[in-house]
Write a protein that holds these residues in place. Structure first.
Motif, PDB file in Angstrom:
ATOM      1  N   ALA A  20      10.316  -0.775  -1.533  1.00 12.89           N
ATOM      2  CA  ALA A  20      10.703  -0.413  -0.165  1.00 12.89           C
ATOM      3  C   ALA A  20       9.764  -1.040   0.847  1.00 12.89           C
ATOM      4  N   GLU A  21       8.474  -1.012   0.569  1.00 11.36           N
ATOM      5  CA  GLU A  21       7.517  -1.602   1.506  1.00 11.36           C
ATOM      6  C   GLU A  21       7.749  -3.105   1.674  1.00 11.36           C
ATOM      7  N   LEU A  22       8.048  -3.764   0.574  1.00 10.86           N
ATOM      8  CA  LEU A  22       8.288  -5.206   0.651  1.00 10.86           C
ATOM      9  C   LEU A  22       9.615  -5.511   1.336  1.00 10.86           C
ATOM     10  N   LEU A  23      10.624  -4.704   1.066  1.00  7.93           N
ATOM     11  CA  LEU A  23      11.915  -4.900   1.728  1.00  7.93           C
ATOM     12  C   LEU A  23      11.792  -4.687   3.239  1.00  7.93           C
ATOM     13  N   ARG A  24      11.008  -3.690   3.624  1.00  9.26           N
ATOM     14  CA  ARG A  24      10.782  -3.454   5.056  1.00  9.26           C
ATOM     15  C   ARG A  24      10.068  -4.646   5.684  1.00  9.26           C
ATOM     16  N   ARG A  25       9.087  -5.149   4.969  1.00 10.44           N
ATOM     17  CA  ARG A  25       8.355  -6.314   5.461  1.00 10.44           C
ATOM     18  C   ARG A  25       9.276  -7.527   5.615  1.00 10.44           C
ATOM     19  N   ASP A  26      10.301  -7.593   4.797  1.00 11.95           N
ATOM     20  CA  ASP A  26      11.242  -8.715   4.822  1.00 11.95           C
ATOM     21  C   ASP A  26      12.379  -8.486   5.821  1.00 11.95           C
ATOM     22  N   GLY A  27      12.345  -7.354   6.546  1.00  6.00           N
ATOM     23  CA  GLY A  27      13.389  -7.072   7.525  1.00  6.00           C
ATOM     24  C   GLY A  27      14.687  -6.584   6.919  1.00  6.00           C
ATOM     25  N   ARG A  28      14.660  -6.179   5.667  1.00  5.84           N
ATOM     26  CA  ARG A  28      15.868  -5.659   5.005  1.00  5.84           C
ATOM     27  C   ARG A  28      15.827  -4.134   5.091  1.00  5.84           C
ATOM     28  N   TRP A  29      16.071  -3.649   6.330  1.00  6.63           N
ATOM     29  CA  TRP A  29      15.790  -2.259   6.665  1.00  6.63           C
ATOM     30  C   TRP A  29      16.654  -1.282   5.874  1.00  6.63           C
ATOM     31  N   GLY A  30      17.945  -1.554   5.768  1.00  7.28           N
ATOM     32  CA  GLY A  30      18.820  -0.633   5.046  1.00  7.28           C
ATOM     33  C   GLY A  30      18.431  -0.495   3.590  1.00  7.28           C
TER      34      GLY A  30
END
Length: 614
Positions: free
Chosen positions: A84-94
């Motif tokens: 989740a932290e990496l996805l958030r960092r990548d702008g993949r919020w959903g």
């Protein structure tokens, strides 16, 4: 034949975990790869190898490993969190929000993870924008599309509401105003549900850009005189009850009337004291119109205020479409400045010099309360100021437990000035501030209708610390717009205008000395927090209004002179305020826009509250 330990994936996993703990990243990676060569589905090894790759700056590899670990063993929990932290960092919020929620289900005791999930959800809705920084044009369009309340009248109202409103109400609209579809039908339903009749209604509004897109919402407060004078909000559209106008002998202006004539007509109508109500819906969209010379409008407002007993006042065009209002100050007015200090001579010296350099024609009297200073530098600074030729500078040493209310009361009892200014020693005068800021505060404080006058205070990074005080906001007694940059000024730039509030901070508070004495000063039972709110509410109960002047924009190094990280007095102060002021502590009206959330200080629409979106 290899040693049994070397064919056991757990052996390599333990070696990798130990190496990672010792920050030996290459050794950790080799051990985890050895583990995965034996057991490619070892979720914990995938997870920790992902941590290694993240530390090595290999983002894509780290994300792939964490997602792989999560697929292999969803019960691990921390792999979902890391993904989740990496996805958030990548702008993949959903995707990040879903991964945070999955981690929370497995790790129910880690309740803070749910906050991360809600934050990621909000970032997804608003394309990575944090609402706490102020609502941008793009975020506002998303609100319009997905969250704005539908303007549908009650079923019983049916059709015909538009005609009924037009028959009973004069639509006082600018030629550039466009009514929202269904606005008058909704208004008919709203009127039918009101027990009390109003004579004047004004709605919220926004603007239309050249492509017809909505932007710059103006969620308006209830009727607060100073706020209206500085930023008049009847210009786009107002609704006047026709029978009231008839009773007052006022004829409605025809559509297309000269804008200045319309402004004068509105001011004349306001002098008849109509009953006023605010409509907390965006009913009007304003197109760009021709530029108008603001000077005649300022003159008309000054004349109006004179007729209302609020003069003499100087009105000039101010920021955006607002006005700057200043009241005169008599010559040789004495101002008593009360400052509490306990060492921190570096702060105190800057505070004293900044105010002294701003005094203009004011006669300053300093009353410094030394609350147990120990440094020789503090004593030397105070001696220097006492010995200055022609200086009115007194020091009272009170070495006792800190009680802001009691210490200020004792100093104020010795004051001789017509006005008092209570000032924290960590409030500094920055370069570039209006040179007349002190006189502008004094002019407000001398007005018979005004109780306390406050300054606009900034943090050292330039964001808002104080622009008013609202008892019901946030956890209680919060500062509206706290943390916003000056350029992100919601509610049509209210931060830059003279505004009225139920209370102002005691960090910089000016009022008439006789008024301070009449209400008994600050309450010593509130030694640290809440004393300024209680004091302002007492004056408010007596009929006085409180204002904040943006011309007085000062720096507040909040908590520089004492630690606010923990406070044993906050909860008792809140409890006392709630018992003493149950009504005031439960209402934000009329000062805060009904359409805006009270949960946060950034002015976001109320439909975005309660979601945990940052």
């Amino acid at each position: 034949m290899p040693e049994p330990s070397t064919t056991n994936p757990e052996h390599w996993y333990r070696q990798g975990a130990q190496a990672l703990g010792e920050h030996q990243l290459e050794a950790a990676a080799q051990a985890f790869w050895s583990c995965l060569a034996i057991d490619p589905r070892h979720a914990s090894a995938l997870h920790l190898l992902g941590k290694v790759r993240e530390r090595q700056g290999e983002f894509e590899a780290a994300l792939a490993l964490q997602l792989g670990s999560w697929r292999e063993d969803p019960s691990l929990g921390w792999n979902a969190f890391a993904a989740a932290e990496l996805l958030r960092r990548d702008g993949r919020w959903g995707e990040a929000a879903a991964a945070f929620r999955a981690a929370q289900e497995v790790l129910p005791d880690e309740r803070w993870i749910a906050l991360q999930a809600r934050e990621a959800e909000g970032l997804g809705v608003f394309a990575g924008e944090r609402l706490a920084g102020g609502l941008s044009a793009a975020a506002y369009r998303i609100w319009c599309r997905s969250f704005e309340p539908v303007l549908s009248p009650p079923a019983a109202q049916g059709s015909g509401g538009d005609r009924a409103v037009r028959e009973a109400w004069h639509l006082d609209c600018s030629p550039e105003a466009v009514l929202h579809p269904g606005a008058l039908d909704w208004l008919a339903g709203w009127l039918a549900a009101q027990p009390d009749r109003a004579d004047l209604l004004y709605p919220d509004e926004d603007q239309l850009d050249g492509e017809g897109r909505r932007h710059d919402p103006w969620f308006k407060p209830g009727w607060v005189s100073e706020s209206f004078w500085s930023t008049p909000w009847l210009g786009s559209c107002a609704f006047w009850r026709r029978d009231w106008l008839h009773q007052q002998g006022l004829s409605p202006l025809p559509p297309g009337a000269d804008p200045l004539e319309r402004w004068r007509w509105q001011l004349a109508a306001l002098e008849r004291r109509p009953r006023i109500a605010h409509l907390d819906r965006v009913l009007v969209h304003l197109k760009q119109g021709p530029a108008q010379d603001p000077a005649p409008y300022a003159t008309a407002l000054a004349d109006h205020l004179g007729r209302c007993g609020e003069g003499p006042v100087h009105v000039e065009p101010g920021p955006a479409t607002g006005f700057r209002l200043t009241w005169p100050v008599p010559r040789a007015l004495r101002l008593s400045v009360v400052v509490l200090t306990r060492d921190r001579p570096d702060l105190l010296e800057q505070c004293l010099h900044g105010v002294e350099a701003s005094k203009g024609g004011l006669d300053l009297e300093w009353l410094v309360v030394d609350n147990g200073s120990r440094l020789e530098a503090t004593a030397a600074l105070l001696r220097h100021w006492r010995q200055r030729p022609g200086s009115r500078f007194r020091v009272r040493s009170l070495d006792q437990p800190f009680n802001w209310s009691l210490l200020n009361n004792r100093a104020a009892a010795e004051a001789s000035g017509e006005l008092l200014l209570f000032l924290n020693n960590d409030v500094l005068v920055p370069a570039g501030v209006d040179q007349d800021w002190l006189k502008i505060l004094a002019g407000q404080a001398l007005r018979p209708a005004i109780g306390c006058v406050g300054a606009r205070l900034l943090y050292p990074d330039g964001t808002i610390q104080h622009a008013g005080l609202l008892p019901l906001m946030g956890a209680g007694c919060e500062h509206p717009y706290r943390g916003l940059p000056l350029e992100r000024a919601p509610h049509r730039g209210r931060l830059h205008q003279l505004t009225g509030w139920p209370a102002v901070t005691g960090a910089c508070l000016m009022l008439r000395r006789g008024l301070f004495q009449a209400v008994g000063g600050f309450d010593p039972a509130l030694p640290v927090e809440g004393n300024d709110v209680d004091f302002c509410l007492r004056l408010g109960r007596a009929g006085y209004r409180h204002v904040v002047c943006p011309e007085a924009t000062l720096l507040h190094l909040e908590a520089a002179s004492r630690s606010l990280s923990t406070s044993a007095t906050w909860a008792p102060a809140q409890s006392r305020l709630m018992r003493r002021w149950p009504g005031a502590m439960a209402s934000a009206s009329p000062w805060w826009p009904e359409a805006s959330s009270l949960e946060t200080t950034d002015g976001r629409p109320r439909e975005l509250a309660g979601r945990g979106w940052s």
